[in-house]
Motif scaffolding. Structure first.
Motif, PDB file in Angstrom:
ATOM      1  N   LEU A  99       0.854  -1.187   0.000  1.00 53.78           N
ATOM      2  CA  LEU A  99       0.000   0.000   0.000  1.00 53.78           C
ATOM      3  C   LEU A  99       0.888   1.235   0.000  1.00 53.78           C
ATOM      4  O   LEU A  99       1.955   1.236   0.618  1.00 53.78           O
ATOM      5  N   VAL A 100       0.442   2.287  -0.665  1.00 51.90           N
ATOM      6  CA  VAL A 100       1.173   3.537  -0.771  1.00 51.90           C
ATOM      7  C   VAL A 100       0.198   4.680  -0.488  1.00 51.90           C
ATOM      8  O   VAL A 100      -0.992   4.584  -0.806  1.00 51.90           O
ATOM      9  N   LEU A 101       0.710   5.742   0.118  1.00 52.47           N
ATOM     10  CA  LEU A 101      -0.097   6.941   0.310  1.00 52.47           C
ATOM     11  C   LEU A 101       0.809   8.147   0.341  1.00 52.47           C
ATOM     12  O   LEU A 101       2.020   8.030   0.521  1.00 52.47           O
ATOM     13  N   ASP A 102       0.216   9.312   0.145  1.00 55.06           N
ATOM     14  CA  ASP A 102       0.974  10.542   0.318  1.00 55.06           C
ATOM     15  C   ASP A 102       0.175  11.475   1.205  1.00 55.06           C
ATOM     16  O   ASP A 102      -1.050  11.405   1.256  1.00 55.06           O
TER      17      ASP A 102
ATOM     18  N   SER B 266       1.920  17.315   8.601  1.00 52.11           N
ATOM     19  CA  SER B 266       0.511  17.269   9.002  1.00 52.11           C
ATOM     20  C   SER B 266       0.319  16.288  10.157  1.00 52.11           C
ATOM     21  O   SER B 266       1.157  15.423  10.405  1.00 52.11           O
ATOM     22  N   GLY B 267      -0.801  16.411  10.833  1.00 51.90           N
ATOM     23  CA  GLY B 267      -1.137  15.481  11.904  1.00 51.90           C
ATOM     24  C   GLY B 267      -1.292  14.057  11.408  1.00 51.90           C
ATOM     25  O   GLY B 267      -1.099  13.104  12.162  1.00 51.90           O
ATOM     26  N   ALA B 268      -1.607  13.898  10.135  1.00 48.52           N
ATOM     27  CA  ALA B 268      -1.777  12.558   9.575  1.00 48.52           C
ATOM     28  C   ALA B 268      -0.474  11.758   9.594  1.00 48.52           C
ATOM     29  O   ALA B 268      -0.494  10.535   9.723  1.00 48.52           O
ATOM     30  N   GLU B 269       0.659  12.447   9.507  1.00 50.87           N
ATOM     31  CA  GLU B 269       1.933  11.721   9.521  1.00 50.87           C
ATOM     32  C   GLU B 269       2.105  10.899  10.787  1.00 50.87           C
ATOM     33  O   GLU B 269       2.563   9.755  10.733  1.00 50.87           O
ATOM     34  N   ALA B 270       1.734  11.444  11.918  1.00 48.61           N
ATOM     35  CA  ALA B 270       1.852  10.700  13.181  1.00 48.61           C
ATOM     36  C   ALA B 270       0.962   9.467  13.154  1.00 48.61           C
ATOM     37  O   ALA B 270       1.355   8.394  13.619  1.00 48.61           O
TER      38      ALA B 270
ATOM     39  N   TRP C  40       3.392   2.410   9.110  1.00 45.41           N
ATOM     40  CA  TRP C  40       3.778   2.803   7.767  1.00 45.41           C
ATOM     41  C   TRP C  40       5.218   3.304   7.759  1.00 45.41           C
ATOM     42  O   TRP C  40       5.688   3.867   8.736  1.00 45.41           O
ATOM     43  N   THR C  41       5.913   3.111   6.640  1.00 42.02           N
ATOM     44  CA  THR C  41       7.302   3.510   6.482  1.00 42.02           C
ATOM     45  C   THR C  41       7.388   4.741   5.580  1.00 42.02           C
ATOM     46  O   THR C  41       6.818   4.750   4.481  1.00 42.02           O
ATOM     47  N   ARG C  42       8.115   5.725   6.054  1.00 43.80           N
ATOM     48  CA  ARG C  42       8.320   6.950   5.281  1.00 43.80           C
ATOM     49  C   ARG C  42       9.270   6.643   4.132  1.00 43.80           C
ATOM     50  O   ARG C  42      10.369   6.131   4.334  1.00 43.80           O
ATOM     51  N   ALA C  43       8.854   6.967   2.897  1.00 39.28           N
ATOM     52  CA  ALA C  43       9.699   6.737   1.730  1.00 39.28           C
ATOM     53  C   ALA C  43      10.491   7.979   1.357  1.00 39.28           C
ATOM     54  O   ALA C  43      11.583   7.871   0.812  1.00 39.28           O
TER      55      ALA C  43
ATOM     56  N   THR D  38       5.244  17.200   0.191  1.00 41.61           N
ATOM     57  CA  THR D  38       4.419  16.006   0.393  1.00 41.61           C
ATOM     58  C   THR D  38       5.341  14.856   0.749  1.00 41.61           C
ATOM     59  O   THR D  38       6.415  14.717   0.170  1.00 41.61           O
ATOM     60  N   THR D  39       4.908  14.032   1.696  1.00 43.30           N
ATOM     61  CA  THR D  39       5.681  12.859   2.098  1.00 43.30           C
ATOM     62  C   THR D  39       4.932  11.598   1.663  1.00 43.30           C
ATOM     63  O   THR D  39       3.727  11.494   1.841  1.00 43.30           O
ATOM     64  N   TYR D  40       5.688  10.667   1.095  1.00 38.44           N
ATOM     65  CA  TYR D  40       5.131   9.380   0.681  1.00 38.44           C
ATOM     66  C   TYR D  40       5.439   8.339   1.745  1.00 38.44           C
ATOM     67  O   TYR D  40       6.525   8.328   2.333  1.00 38.44           O
ATOM     68  N   TYR D  41       4.465   7.471   1.971  1.00 32.74           N
ATOM     69  CA  TYR D  41       4.587   6.354   2.909  1.00 32.74           C
ATOM     70  C   TYR D  41       4.171   5.079   2.192  1.00 32.74           C
ATOM     71  O   TYR D  41       3.385   5.115   1.244  1.00 32.74           O
ATOM     72  N   TYR D  42       4.695   3.959   2.687  1.00 34.94           N
ATOM     73  CA  TYR D  42       4.258   2.657   2.172  1.00 34.94           C
ATOM     74  C   TYR D  42       4.121   1.686   3.333  1.00 34.94           C
ATOM     75  O   TYR D  42       4.691   1.883   4.405  1.00 34.94           O
ATOM     76  N   LYS D  43       3.359   0.633   3.068  1.00 39.42           N
ATOM     77  CA  LYS D  43       3.210  -0.435   4.050  1.00 39.42           C
ATOM     78  C   LYS D  43       3.146  -1.750   3.300  1.00 39.42           C
ATOM     79  O   LYS D  43       2.371  -1.909   2.355  1.00 39.42           O
ATOM     80  N   VAL D  44       3.989  -2.696   3.721  1.00 40.78           N
ATOM     81  CA  VAL D  44       4.009  -4.026   3.139  1.00 40.78           C
ATOM     82  C   VAL D  44       3.027  -4.895   3.921  1.00 40.78           C
ATOM     83  O   VAL D  44       3.054  -4.915   5.156  1.00 40.78           O
ATOM     84  N   LEU D  45       2.158  -5.581   3.192  1.00 38.68           N
ATOM     85  CA  LEU D  45       1.144  -6.449   3.798  1.00 38.68           C
ATOM     86  C   LEU D  45       1.415  -7.897   3.422  1.00 38.68           C
ATOM     87  O   LEU D  45       1.948  -8.174   2.345  1.00 38.68           O
TER      88      LEU D  45
END
Length: 187
Positions: A134-137, A142-146, A153-156, A173-180
């Motif tokens: 999964l990926v998100l930005d 922002s408060g969402a980062e916490a 989630w891992t900061r890319a 903008t910061t991108y995050y990913y999560k391996v499932l």
């Protein structure tokens, strides 16, 4: 889940017909509330209810095509209190991944764990359908980062000046990913 989770907000998937039906009311109001409160979610302020409803109608069409799944949370009064989308990658070499998009929680419902519950709902569904990435930005700082970091989630990385804040100021903008793991979240 946190001890502050509000169990009074039910979360349910929205079929396309329900998104169409709720586009001009609850869903549009939620998106306008997010932009009015400064969330960088793709729109500039002021966001009109008509423009917000138009975006939701397009999301309903993506839902009809199987490209997007939307979940909404409803408070005790039946009003939309939050939403999250899972947008599937469309290229043939990306059947294993999806994007988390439009995680929104109404200002009146924030701070009670609802964002985390919505995120977990989308993560479980993605894993159940065989998605492994999964990926998100999100707006940097922002408060969402916490929320994303606490949810594993891992900061890319960040991209400077990537998007405009609702008031029109370029912001990173910061991108995050999560391996499932298939069938369950590995985080």
């Amino acid at each position: 889940m946190s001890d502050h989770t509000d169990p009074h907000h039910r979360i349910e998937p929205l079929p396309a017909r329900r998104i169409h039906a709720d586009a001009a009311e609850g869903l549009a109001a939620l998106l306008v509330d997010a932009v009015d409160s400064g969330a960088s979610v793709g729109f500039l302020a002021p966001l009109s209810p008509a423009e917000a409803a138009s975006w939701w109608r397009a999301a309903a069409e993506e839902t009809e095509r199987g490209v997007r799944t939307v979940w909404a949370s409803y408070g005790p009064d039946g009003a939309v209190s939050g939403v999250i989308s899972l947008a599937r990658a469309g290229m043939p070499n990306q059947p294993h991944r999806a994007d988390i998009a439009k995680l929104l929680v109404h200002r009146a419902a924030r701070g009670r764990g609802l964002g985390r519950r919505l995120l977990e709902t989308a993560e479980r569904a993605a894993a159940a359908e065989g998605r492994t990435l999964l990926v998100l930005d999100t707006e940097t700082g922002s408060g969402a980062e916490a929320l994303y970091r606490k949810a594993g989630w891992t900061r890319a990385g960040s991209i400077p000046g990537y998007a405009l804040t609702p008031d029109g100021v370029p912001h990173p903008t910061t991108y995050y990913y999560k391996v499932l793991e298939r069938g369950r979240d590995s985080g």
